[in-house]
Design a protein around this motif. Sequence first.
Motif, PDB file in Angstrom:
ATOM      1  N   SER A 114       0.892  -1.113   0.181  1.00  0.00           N
ATOM      2  CA  SER A 114       0.181   0.187  -0.044  1.00  0.00           C
ATOM      3  C   SER A 114       0.956   1.088   0.012  1.00  0.00           C
ATOM      4  O   SER A 114       0.479   2.294  -0.512  1.00  0.00           O
ATOM      5  CB  SER A 114      -1.035   0.032   1.144  1.00  0.00           C
ATOM      6  N   PHE A 115       1.873   1.311   0.717  1.00  0.00           N
ATOM      7  CA  PHE A 115       3.052   2.458   0.660  1.00  0.00           C
ATOM      8  C   PHE A 115       3.262   2.471  -0.808  1.00  0.00           C
ATOM      9  O   PHE A 115       3.218   3.876  -1.132  1.00  0.00           O
ATOM     10  CB  PHE A 115       4.101   2.041   1.404  1.00  0.00           C
ATOM     11  N   LYS A 122      -6.678   3.862  -5.963  1.00  0.00           N
ATOM     12  CA  LYS A 122      -7.177   4.332  -4.687  1.00  0.00           C
ATOM     13  C   LYS A 122      -7.904   3.088  -3.926  1.00  0.00           C
ATOM     14  O   LYS A 122      -7.868   2.720  -2.659  1.00  0.00           O
ATOM     15  CB  LYS A 122      -7.909   5.328  -4.977  1.00  0.00           C
ATOM     16  N   GLN A 123      -8.445   2.216  -4.771  1.00  0.00           N
ATOM     17  CA  GLN A 123      -9.303   1.229  -4.318  1.00  0.00           C
ATOM     18  C   GLN A 123      -8.357   0.091  -3.905  1.00  0.00           C
ATOM     19  O   GLN A 123      -8.387  -0.485  -2.758  1.00  0.00           O
ATOM     20  CB  GLN A 123     -10.298   0.503  -5.270  1.00  0.00           C
ATOM     21  N   LEU A 144      -5.730  -3.139   0.588  1.00  0.00           N
ATOM     22  CA  LEU A 144      -4.358  -3.369   1.283  1.00  0.00           C
ATOM     23  C   LEU A 144      -4.724  -2.800   2.712  1.00  0.00           C
ATOM     24  O   LEU A 144      -4.333  -3.764   3.679  1.00  0.00           O
ATOM     25  CB  LEU A 144      -3.371  -2.778   0.690  1.00  0.00           C
ATOM     26  N   HIS A 145      -5.289  -1.824   3.258  1.00  0.00           N
ATOM     27  CA  HIS A 145      -5.284  -1.408   4.324  1.00  0.00           C
ATOM     28  C   HIS A 145      -6.375  -2.151   5.132  1.00  0.00           C
ATOM     29  O   HIS A 145      -6.099  -2.380   6.233  1.00  0.00           O
ATOM     30  CB  HIS A 145      -5.931   0.343   4.287  1.00  0.00           C
ATOM     31  N   TYR A 187      -2.235   6.112   8.111  1.00  0.00           N
ATOM     32  CA  TYR A 187      -1.256   7.242   7.635  1.00  0.00           C
ATOM     33  C   TYR A 187      -0.616   6.832   6.310  1.00  0.00           C
ATOM     34  O   TYR A 187      -0.439   7.773   5.494  1.00  0.00           O
ATOM     35  CB  TYR A 187      -0.358   7.172   8.716  1.00  0.00           C
ATOM     36  N   ILE A 188      -0.193   5.675   6.002  1.00  0.00           N
ATOM     37  CA  ILE A 188       0.443   5.161   4.874  1.00  0.00           C
ATOM     38  C   ILE A 188      -0.453   5.756   3.625  1.00  0.00           C
ATOM     39  O   ILE A 188       0.013   6.064   2.663  1.00  0.00           O
ATOM     40  CB  ILE A 188       1.027   3.919   4.950  1.00  0.00           C
ATOM     41  N   ILE A 189      -1.780   5.498   3.509  1.00  0.00           N
ATOM     42  CA  ILE A 189      -2.763   5.484   2.350  1.00  0.00           C
ATOM     43  C   ILE A 189      -3.245   7.018   2.323  1.00  0.00           C
ATOM     44  O   ILE A 189      -4.089   7.274   1.512  1.00  0.00           O
ATOM     45  CB  ILE A 189      -3.728   4.564   2.471  1.00  0.00           C
TER      46      ILE A 189
END
Length: 305
Positions: free
Chosen positions: A227-228, A269-270, A275-276, A299-301
């Motif tokens: 996701s990063f 974005k989805q 992944l979050h 925070y990462i996304i």
Amino acid sequence: MTPDFAKFLADSQQRVQQSLPTALSNTGSEYADADASTKLQRLSEASIYSLMNGGKRVRASLVYATAHALGQGTSPGLDEIACAIEMIHAYSLVHDDLPAMDDDDLRRGKPTCHIAFDEATAILVGDALQARAFEVLTNLPGENASAKLALIRQLSAAAGPRGMVGGQAIDLAAVDQQLDLAALQTMHQLKTGALIRVAIAMSAIWCGASEQQLSQLDRYGKAIGLSFQVQDDIIDIESNTETLGKTQGADQALNKPTFPALLGMLGAKQLAQDLHAEALKSLSDFDERATPLRDLSHYIIARNH
């Protein structure tokens, strides 16, 4: 960002920032030849310049957050682990910015190492930071040699051809190439994800996590590691050079494969949201002490640089 998480992140950043200069300095090595010491000054200055040039310190924060989730947030040795990982990360950025790689002039809003100093010095800075990272791990406190060896083995694998360097090699070979989603994910799980994933694993091993906890935390690390990069690809398009601290649109200019290029912006974005969700699911057996890990995934996304 909640006030509690903002404080945790600031504390983590301050903690590793204060530890890095000491970790980088020589331990017990004195040069009788004053001329040699003088000649090493430029390398030292360039190393400090590259290592202390700000940054979010996400990998160091993951070391501390993982230990916190396991109830070991004050364990001796966490600072050394965080410093070693940040040194590997800094070395990778110095080399990544070189003319033979991505040829970037800016890093975190400042001239890149080879611009501020010179190309040969930048190569040596990367070499020095990588070597020093492993030396730091050999000096971890305590007598648990098997745990120290496990950490060195983990970081070696994550930084080398089976991890970050391998991902970088795939990335260079992928310029002007079409990759499918599986290939793109594999590349970034190595190039970006491996070092994020190992920050969690090293902290967990050092803190004595169970096999089940190690497995769950690895699932979390795999999800946020990818996701990063997905978010990096998104903000490379949506943000600007001043906010990013590096040249906006650099990947597009180099015609590199990205998640938005493959999936479209909405699809990318989805994927970041999916992944979050996977990261949060992997922490379902952990109690409120894992809140910083959960917040780090969000925070990462959510970041814009």
